[in-house]
Scaffold this active site. Sequence first.
Site, mmCIF file in Angstrom:
data_model
loop_
_atom_site.group_PDB
_atom_site.id
_atom_site.type_symbol
_atom_site.label_atom_id
_atom_site.label_comp_id
_atom_site.label_asym_id
_atom_site.label_seq_id
_atom_site.Cartn_x
_atom_site.Cartn_y
_atom_site.Cartn_z
ATOM 1 N N HIS A 18 91.619 59.880 23.890
ATOM 2 C CA HIS A 18 91.136 58.539 23.537
ATOM 3 C C HIS A 18 89.792 58.512 22.830
ATOM 4 O O HIS A 18 89.332 57.450 22.425
ATOM 5 C CB HIS A 18 91.152 57.607 24.760
ATOM 6 C CG HIS A 18 90.089 57.854 25.775
ATOM 7 N ND1 HIS A 18 89.019 57.011 25.939
ATOM 8 C CD2 HIS A 18 89.931 58.825 26.692
ATOM 9 C CE1 HIS A 18 88.254 57.456 26.932
ATOM 10 N NE2 HIS A 18 88.789 58.553 27.395
ATOM 11 N N CYS B 283 81.152 55.399 31.940
ATOM 12 C CA CYS B 283 81.606 55.576 33.311
ATOM 13 C C CYS B 283 80.582 55.081 34.306
ATOM 14 O O CYS B 283 80.894 54.810 35.446
ATOM 15 C CB CYS B 283 81.905 57.039 33.581
ATOM 16 S SG CYS B 283 82.794 57.787 32.243
ATOM 17 N N THR C 130 106.994 65.004 34.684
ATOM 18 C CA THR C 130 107.675 64.770 33.412
ATOM 19 C C THR C 130 106.661 64.460 32.324
ATOM 20 O O THR C 130 105.771 63.632 32.518
ATOM 21 C CB THR C 130 108.676 63.600 33.577
ATOM 22 O OG1 THR C 130 109.579 63.961 34.623
ATOM 23 C CG2 THR C 130 109.448 63.348 32.291
ATOM 24 N N SER D 212 90.060 65.335 25.151
ATOM 25 C CA SER D 212 90.677 64.074 25.559
ATOM 26 C C SER D 212 91.130 63.295 24.333
ATOM 27 O O SER D 212 90.447 63.290 23.304
ATOM 28 C CB SER D 212 89.650 63.263 26.350
ATOM 29 O OG SER D 212 90.182 62.004 26.688
ATOM 30 N N SER E 118 89.001 64.254 32.161
ATOM 31 C CA SER E 118 88.496 64.491 33.523
ATOM 32 C C SER E 118 89.412 65.452 34.277
ATOM 33 O O SER E 118 88.942 66.330 35.010
ATOM 34 C CB SER E 118 88.411 63.178 34.305
ATOM 35 O OG SER E 118 87.583 62.267 33.652
ATOM 36 N N ASN F 42 77.787 63.177 25.866
ATOM 37 C CA ASN F 42 78.373 61.863 25.598
ATOM 38 C C ASN F 42 77.333 60.761 25.424
ATOM 39 O O ASN F 42 77.601 59.756 24.790
ATOM 40 C CB ASN F 42 79.360 61.472 26.699
ATOM 41 C CG ASN F 42 78.837 61.776 28.080
ATOM 42 O OD1 ASN F 42 78.479 62.912 28.378
ATOM 43 N ND2 ASN F 42 78.792 60.777 28.933
HETATM 44 N N1 PLP Z 1 83.728 64.560 29.384
HETATM 45 C C1 PLP Z 1 82.987 63.851 28.512
HETATM 46 C C2 PLP Z 1 81.860 64.513 27.818
HETATM 47 C C3 PLP Z 1 83.285 62.512 28.268
HETATM 48 O O1 PLP Z 1 82.542 61.815 27.410
HETATM 49 C C4 PLP Z 1 84.370 61.931 28.952
HETATM 50 C C5 PLP Z 1 84.671 60.499 28.779
HETATM 51 O O2 PLP Z 1 83.792 59.678 28.588
HETATM 52 C C6 PLP Z 1 85.122 62.726 29.827
HETATM 53 C C7 PLP Z 1 84.771 64.033 30.016
HETATM 54 C C8 PLP Z 1 86.294 62.173 30.554
HETATM 55 O O3 PLP Z 1 87.385 62.034 29.684
HETATM 56 P P1 PLP Z 1 88.583 61.066 30.128
HETATM 57 O O4 PLP Z 1 88.092 59.687 29.941
HETATM 58 O O5 PLP Z 1 89.709 61.410 29.189
HETATM 59 O O6 PLP Z 1 88.905 61.400 31.527
#
Ligand code: PLP
Length: 396
Positions: A204, A327, A240, A202, A74, A154
């Site tokens: 995770h 989300c 940092t 990202s 994000s 996603n």
């Molecule tokens: N963009 C997409 C397509 C995502 O699927 C996600 C997370 O679900 C993000 C951005 C956000 O990533 P983060 O969770 O590392 O902020």
Amino acid sequence: MDKRFVYADNAATTQVSEEVLNAMLPYFREGYGNASSIYAMGREAKKAVELAREKVAQAIGADASEIYFTSCGSEADNWAVKGICERLAKKGKKHIITSVFEHHAILHTCQDMEKKGFEVTYLPIDENGLVSPEDVKNALREDTALVTIMFANNEIGTIQPIAEIASVCKEKGVIFHTDAVQAVGNVEIDVHAMGIDMLSLSGHKIHAQKGVGALYVRKGIALPNLLHGGAQERNKRAGTENVPAIVGLGKAIEIACGNIPAKREKVTAMRNRLIDGILKLSHTRLNGDRDKRLPGNCNISIEGIEGESLLLLLDMNGICASSGSACTSGSLDPSHVLLALGLKHEVAHGSLRLSIDENTTDEDIDYILQVVPMVVERLRAMSPLWERIVKGQEIR
Ligand code: PLP
């Protein structure tokens, strides 16, 4: 049927892998130095950060000098959009092109830019969940500052024609950013060959920890500072460095991008079995293109059920899944992605996203295919909506 635990929500997040954890551990205890310190322990930390930068760069065909570490995907998205727009607004460029089905990290950032006087064009997707490069071309204007279109969605997993979109932007000299948070590790990416100017990723989603990401910025693009303070990230993002997380991201991306074809073959076969199995239920539809789709993504609307109830019953049976993007799962609004596909509200509400990966087994798929029909039957038996549906309404 024996109950088992099946994690089928890898698009929401993934488990940190053993190899990633082992790569990170030394930087919590023995090698905890500050990467900006000049003594040996600090220099070691710095070396580890730079090695991770090289690994991230190599995974996407970039130079290490084009990679900036961030705290998440994000943040990378926000930085790309706000940074470029802030700079180009001074040259009178106050138009952004994006799509209706972006992640909220992009959509809400664009909405914020609208409040700051920008005009945003939200391109539609077709019935298969794809953005058309032609639409991008037609939307480009003299005052367009940025085009941002996600690499892979996603929720429905559709993979966009990114090289074509990048080429259309390049013709007009407009900067092209892509949110590749879901694509990295699943699709081969070469930012230089594909003409991508900026890319967010990202950790995770690829078996690194939560809270670490990166932004690729092509050499020559001036991006304003995100955070002011120390000289970290070549003076662009103070703070940092989170050395263990960055080291973990480096390891994770190296592994994730090191075996894409083999992984794709294995995961796609399981995913297809999942899709075909669930589609055997009546009044169901696959959301998103069948082929131009992330290997692990299965998103199916199941008429006559409530997504939330389905998730609860699946959870009671040990299956972790999702009915929209992670989300927004706290909200009862239907997914903006499914609505953009043209689904009716009640159909969008009854959608199920299962996102599997290389750690999923054939036994897991067998189990899901036993549990889902059972649970759907139970929910439909209680649903007044289902009664009406079987009397004749068709699913879209
Ligand atoms: N963009 C997409 C397509 C995502 O699927 C996600 C997370 O679900 C993000 C951005 C956000 O990533 P983060 O969770 O590392 O902020």
